[in-house]
Design a protein around this motif. Structure first.
Motif, PDB file in Angstrom:
ATOM      1  N   LYS A   1       1.260  -1.096   0.032  1.00 59.99           N
ATOM      2  CA  LYS A   1      -0.085  -0.256   0.412  1.00 59.99           C
ATOM      3  C   LYS A   1       0.820   1.445  -0.245  1.00 59.99           C
ATOM      4  CE  LYS A   1      -2.971   2.525   1.495  1.00 59.99           C
ATOM      5  NZ  LYS A   1      -3.791   3.386   0.015  1.00 59.99           N
ATOM      6  N   LYS A   2       1.407   1.740   0.673  1.00 61.68           N
ATOM      7  CA  LYS A   2       1.871   2.748   0.600  1.00 61.68           C
ATOM      8  C   LYS A   2       3.378   2.979  -0.600  1.00 61.68           C
ATOM      9  CE  LYS A   2       4.687   5.487   3.773  1.00 61.68           C
ATOM     10  NZ  LYS A   2       3.797   6.963   3.775  1.00 61.68           N
ATOM     11  N   LEU A   3       4.030   1.851  -0.472  1.00 61.55           N
ATOM     12  CA  LEU A   3       5.456   1.763  -1.591  1.00 61.55           C
ATOM     13  C   LEU A   3       5.033   1.669  -2.993  1.00 61.55           C
ATOM     14  CD1 LEU A   3       8.332   0.117  -0.219  1.00 61.55           C
ATOM     15  CD2 LEU A   3       7.535   1.590  -0.022  1.00 61.55           C
ATOM     16  N   GLY A   4       3.315   1.142  -3.305  1.00 56.91           N
ATOM     17  CA  GLY A   4       3.154   1.029  -4.828  1.00 56.91           C
ATOM     18  C   GLY A   4       3.329   0.229  -5.226  1.00 56.91           C
ATOM     19  N   TRP A   5       3.420  -1.168  -4.827  1.00 60.13           N
ATOM     20  CA  TRP A   5       3.961  -2.506  -5.345  1.00 60.13           C
ATOM     21  C   TRP A   5       2.830  -3.115  -5.967  1.00 60.13           C
ATOM     22  CZ3 TRP A   5       7.977  -4.960  -1.436  1.00 60.13           C
ATOM     23  CH2 TRP A   5       8.891  -4.398  -1.010  1.00 60.13           C
ATOM     24  N   LYS A   6       3.135  -3.765  -6.913  1.00 65.14           N
ATOM     25  CA  LYS A   6       1.686  -4.149  -8.112  1.00 65.14           C
ATOM     26  C   LYS A   6       2.181  -5.676  -7.919  1.00 65.14           C
ATOM     27  CE  LYS A   6       0.408  -0.611  -9.433  1.00 65.14           C
ATOM     28  NZ  LYS A   6      -0.304   0.334  -8.464  1.00 65.14           N
ATOM     29  N   GLU A   7       0.864  -6.512  -7.775  1.00 63.60           N
ATOM     30  CA  GLU A   7       1.264  -8.035  -7.935  1.00 63.60           C
ATOM     31  C   GLU A   7       2.051  -8.462  -8.305  1.00 63.60           C
ATOM     32  OE1 GLU A   7      -1.009  -9.518  -5.551  1.00 63.60           O
ATOM     33  OE2 GLU A   7      -2.478  -7.628  -5.318  1.00 63.60           O
ATOM     34  N   ASN A   8       2.420  -7.853  -9.938  1.00 68.51           N
ATOM     35  CA  ASN A   8       3.072  -8.985 -10.543  1.00 68.51           C
ATOM     36  C   ASN A   8       4.396  -8.777 -10.534  1.00 68.51           C
ATOM     37  OD1 ASN A   8       3.492  -6.144 -11.453  1.00 68.51           O
ATOM     38  ND2 ASN A   8       3.273  -6.305 -13.981  1.00 68.51           N
ATOM     39  N   ASN A   9       5.196  -7.534  -8.851  1.00 66.96           N
ATOM     40  CA  ASN A   9       6.530  -6.602  -8.957  1.00 66.96           C
ATOM     41  C   ASN A   9       7.265  -8.303  -7.963  1.00 66.96           C
ATOM     42  OD1 ASN A   9       6.679  -4.804 -10.837  1.00 66.96           O
ATOM     43  ND2 ASN A   9       5.697  -3.586  -9.020  1.00 66.96           N
ATOM     44  N   LEU A  10       6.981  -9.437  -8.405  1.00 62.19           N
ATOM     45  CA  LEU A  10       7.453 -10.488  -7.427  1.00 62.19           C
ATOM     46  C   LEU A  10       8.493 -10.401  -6.635  1.00 62.19           C
ATOM     47  CD1 LEU A  10       6.165 -13.470 -10.079  1.00 62.19           C
ATOM     48  CD2 LEU A  10       5.252 -12.486  -8.444  1.00 62.19           C
ATOM     49  N   ASP A  11       9.835 -10.012  -7.402  1.00 53.70           N
ATOM     50  CA  ASP A  11      11.018 -10.105  -6.059  1.00 53.70           C
ATOM     51  C   ASP A  11      10.621  -9.141  -5.240  1.00 53.70           C
ATOM     52  OD1 ASP A  11      12.361 -11.231  -7.649  1.00 53.70           O
ATOM     53  OD2 ASP A  11      13.548 -10.384  -9.309  1.00 53.70           O
ATOM     54  N   LEU A  12       9.704  -8.197  -5.947  1.00 56.74           N
ATOM     55  CA  LEU A  12       9.662  -7.163  -4.416  1.00 56.74           C
ATOM     56  C   LEU A  12       8.511  -8.018  -3.891  1.00 56.74           C
ATOM     57  CD1 LEU A  12       8.921  -3.848  -6.485  1.00 56.74           C
ATOM     58  CD2 LEU A  12      11.338  -4.290  -5.368  1.00 56.74           C
ATOM     59  N   LEU A  13       7.818  -8.379  -4.343  1.00 59.69           N
ATOM     60  CA  LEU A  13       6.938  -9.061  -3.152  1.00 59.69           C
ATOM     61  C   LEU A  13       8.016  -9.811  -1.808  1.00 59.69           C
ATOM     62  CD1 LEU A  13       4.575  -7.824  -4.303  1.00 59.69           C
ATOM     63  CD2 LEU A  13       3.397 -10.042  -4.815  1.00 59.69           C
ATOM     64  N   ALA A  14       8.291 -10.312  -3.034  1.00 54.68           N
ATOM     65  CA  ALA A  14       9.319 -12.074  -1.749  1.00 54.68           C
ATOM     66  C   ALA A  14       9.718 -10.890  -1.053  1.00 54.68           C
ATOM     67  CB  ALA A  14      10.099 -12.492  -2.734  1.00 54.68           C
ATOM     68  N   LYS A  15      10.497  -9.550  -1.247  1.00 56.35           N
ATOM     69  CA  LYS A  15      10.803  -8.949   0.046  1.00 56.35           C
ATOM     70  C   LYS A  15      10.384  -8.598   1.455  1.00 56.35           C
ATOM     71  CE  LYS A  15      13.253  -5.410  -1.584  1.00 56.35           C
ATOM     72  NZ  LYS A  15      14.169  -4.164  -1.801  1.00 56.35           N
ATOM     73  N   GLY A  16       9.109  -8.073   0.221  1.00 60.18           N
ATOM     74  CA  GLY A  16       7.868  -8.039   1.613  1.00 60.18           C
ATOM     75  C   GLY A  16       7.537  -9.090   2.163  1.00 60.18           C
ATOM     76  N   ILE A  17       7.475 -10.150   1.990  1.00 60.65           N
ATOM     77  CA  ILE A  17       7.089 -10.880   2.730  1.00 60.65           C
ATOM     78  C   ILE A  17       8.977 -11.999   3.952  1.00 60.65           C
ATOM     79  CG2 ILE A  17       6.910 -14.146   2.446  1.00 60.65           C
ATOM     80  CD1 ILE A  17       4.465 -12.782   2.103  1.00 60.65           C
ATOM     81  N   MET A  18       9.641 -11.599   3.189  1.00 64.89           N
ATOM     82  CA  MET A  18      10.771 -11.994   4.351  1.00 64.89           C
ATOM     83  C   MET A  18      11.223 -10.879   4.914  1.00 64.89           C
ATOM     84  SD  MET A  18      11.647 -14.671   3.396  1.00 64.89           S
ATOM     85  CE  MET A  18      12.766 -14.888   4.750  1.00 64.89           C
ATOM     86  N   ALA A  19      10.831  -9.232   5.139  1.00 71.18           N
ATOM     87  CA  ALA A  19      10.351  -8.532   5.826  1.00 71.18           C
ATOM     88  C   ALA A  19       9.408  -8.887   7.262  1.00 71.18           C
ATOM     89  CB  ALA A  19      10.218  -7.196   5.405  1.00 71.18           C
ATOM     90  N   GLY A  20       8.438  -9.263   6.656  1.00 69.66           N
ATOM     91  CA  GLY A  20       7.190  -9.249   7.438  1.00 69.66           C
ATOM     92  C   GLY A  20       7.838 -10.651   8.510  1.00 69.66           C
ATOM     93  N   HIS A  21       8.445 -12.067   7.678  1.00 69.25           N
ATOM     94  CA  HIS A  21       9.325 -13.093   8.684  1.00 69.25           C
ATOM     95  C   HIS A  21       9.577 -12.702   9.359  1.00 69.25           C
ATOM     96  CE1 HIS A  21      10.341 -17.368   8.870  1.00 69.25           C
ATOM     97  NE2 HIS A  21      11.413 -16.323   8.919  1.00 69.25           N
ATOM     98  N   LEU A  22      11.079 -11.235   8.900  1.00 68.20           N
ATOM     99  CA  LEU A  22      11.914 -11.240  10.204  1.00 68.20           C
ATOM    100  C   LEU A  22      10.793 -10.517  11.553  1.00 68.20           C
ATOM    101  CD1 LEU A  22      13.808  -9.827   7.766  1.00 68.20           C
ATOM    102  CD2 LEU A  22      15.161 -11.878   9.565  1.00 68.20           C
ATOM    103  N   LEU A  23      10.286  -9.848  11.463  1.00 66.96           N
ATOM    104  CA  LEU A  23       9.202  -9.681  12.358  1.00 66.96           C
ATOM    105  C   LEU A  23       7.974  -9.529  13.211  1.00 66.96           C
ATOM    106  CD1 LEU A  23      10.996  -6.883  11.121  1.00 66.96           C
ATOM    107  CD2 LEU A  23       8.688  -5.496  11.100  1.00 66.96           C
ATOM    108  N   GLU A  24       7.477 -11.712  12.365  1.00 70.60           N
ATOM    109  CA  GLU A  24       6.013 -11.646  13.135  1.00 70.60           C
ATOM    110  C   GLU A  24       6.289 -12.120  14.013  1.00 70.60           C
ATOM    111  OE1 GLU A  24       6.791 -16.450  10.688  1.00 70.60           O
ATOM    112  OE2 GLU A  24       6.351 -14.612   9.577  1.00 70.60           O
ATOM    113  N   CYS A  25       7.798 -12.740  14.237  1.00 73.22           N
ATOM    114  CA  CYS A  25       7.779 -13.336  16.288  1.00 73.22           C
ATOM    115  C   CYS A  25       8.153 -12.557  16.980  1.00 73.22           C
ATOM    116  CB  CYS A  25       8.780 -14.355  15.963  1.00 73.22           C
ATOM    117  SG  CYS A  25       7.468 -15.982  14.507  1.00 73.22           S
ATOM    118  N   GLY A  26       7.851 -11.089  16.601  1.00 71.45           N
ATOM    119  CA  GLY A  26       8.022  -9.877  17.948  1.00 71.45           C
ATOM    120  C   GLY A  26       9.955 -10.533  18.359  1.00 71.45           C
TER     121      GLY A  26
END
Length: 310
Positions: A194-219
């Motif tokens: 939402k904030k960065l305007g990433w689109k569904e087909n930006n798969l490498d960016l989405l992968a980076k976003g997933i790993m950002a979440g993965h690094l934070l999800e366990c507090g």
């Protein structure tokens, strides 16, 4: 420099790691972490089953009441500082959690504060229909175990939503988004998109976003709270700060709020990076399949780590 575009970036914090986690780090990062968003993860598979049994006994229960206490403490920070909050605290009673949070917002006179929520992950009542349609519900670990033998003992059955319905809530103007079972990382990916305007087909960016979440999800697990490498020397464990990700198109950095305990190092990030990742080159999520087989993790400052090549 006048006329030069500033790099668009987002700061998002991981405020909870499990149901029963401390609220202290989340409150601290909301006040000092310069956040755009904070996401709070309360659910594990067993947690959902406990919540389902709670709701069987009392239809008003079945969500993480801990979050209502946290929201009481940070609601005004969210409102006045425009910090979005996302959580899966809805558990097995999403509308109950929404009602409780609505009362908090009303009592604090947070006019115009919008709460979005995601329904539909609970598919227990649809199991007979799905079986009739040909879904076999195979056991991933043992093909010999038949689902039919346990079908009548099922307490809950939930699907894992990816980012789509969460992003839909954000695009509709939600300040707080409450879900049931979504992937932990999707709670972070959606606001990043939402904030960065990433689109569904930006798969490498989405992968980076997933790993950002993965690094934070366990507090606190990612900031020294569960740190086999050198846990005895983690500073100020009793005031543990939780990880924060700063993300843009060009980089992913992990840090934490100032003036709190814990640590963000290559080693703390590496332990969380591989947590629950069975195949580093084939990390499957509903959003994207991630390859971290050649990822790079480098310390670039005090409590500041760069993650690249995802």
């Amino acid at each position: 420099m006048k006329g030069k575009n500033r790099m668009k970036k987002i700061r998002i914090g991981g405020g909870q790691g499990f149901w029963g986690d401390s609220n202290d780090a989340a409150i601290h990062m909301m006040k000092t972490g310069k956040l755009n968003y904070m996401a709070c993860d309360y659910l594990a598979e067993l947690t959902l089953s406990i919540m389902a049994r709670q709701k069987m006994k009392d239809p008003k229960r079945g969500y993480a009441t801990d979050f209502i206490d946290l929201f009481q403490s940070v609601a005004e920070d969210s409102y006045y500082s425009d910090i979005g909050i996302l959580t899966n605290a809805g558990g097995m009673n999403i509308e109950g959690a929404v009602d409780a949070c609505s009362k908090v917002a009303q009592n604090k006179k947070m006019k115009g504060y919008k709460i979005g929520y995601v329904l539909g992950d609970d598919i227990k009542d649809k199991i007979p229909q799905l079986i009739q349609e040909g879904y076999e519900f195979k056991n991933l670990d043992d093909d010999a175990l038949s689902f039919k033998n346990i079908q009548n003992e099922i307490v809950n059955a939930n699907v894992y939503f990816g980012h789509e319905p969460i992003l839909e809530c954000l695009n509709s103007g939600a300040n707080l988004v409450i879900t049931g079972r979504a992937t932990d990382s999707a709670l972070f990916l959606a606001p990043i998109m939402k904030k960065l305007g990433w689109k569904e087909n930006n798969l490498d960016l989405l992968a980076k976003g997933i790993m950002a979440g993965h690094l934070l999800e366990c507090g606190g697990q990612g900031s020294g709270g569960n740190f086999q490498y050198d846990w005895r020397n983690v500073p100020n464990m009793d005031q543990l700060g939780f990880p924060i990700a700063e993300v843009c198109d060009e980089y992913l950095h992990i840090t934490k709020a100032p003036d709190c305990g814990g640590m963000i190092t290559e080693q703390t990030c590496k332990e969380q990076f591989l947590y629950e990742v069975h195949d580093p080159q084939n990390y499957i999520t509903p959003d994207v399949t991630v390859d971290i087989g050649e990822a790079q993790i480098h310390q670039i400052g005090t409590n500041l780590v760069d993650i690249s090549n995802i």
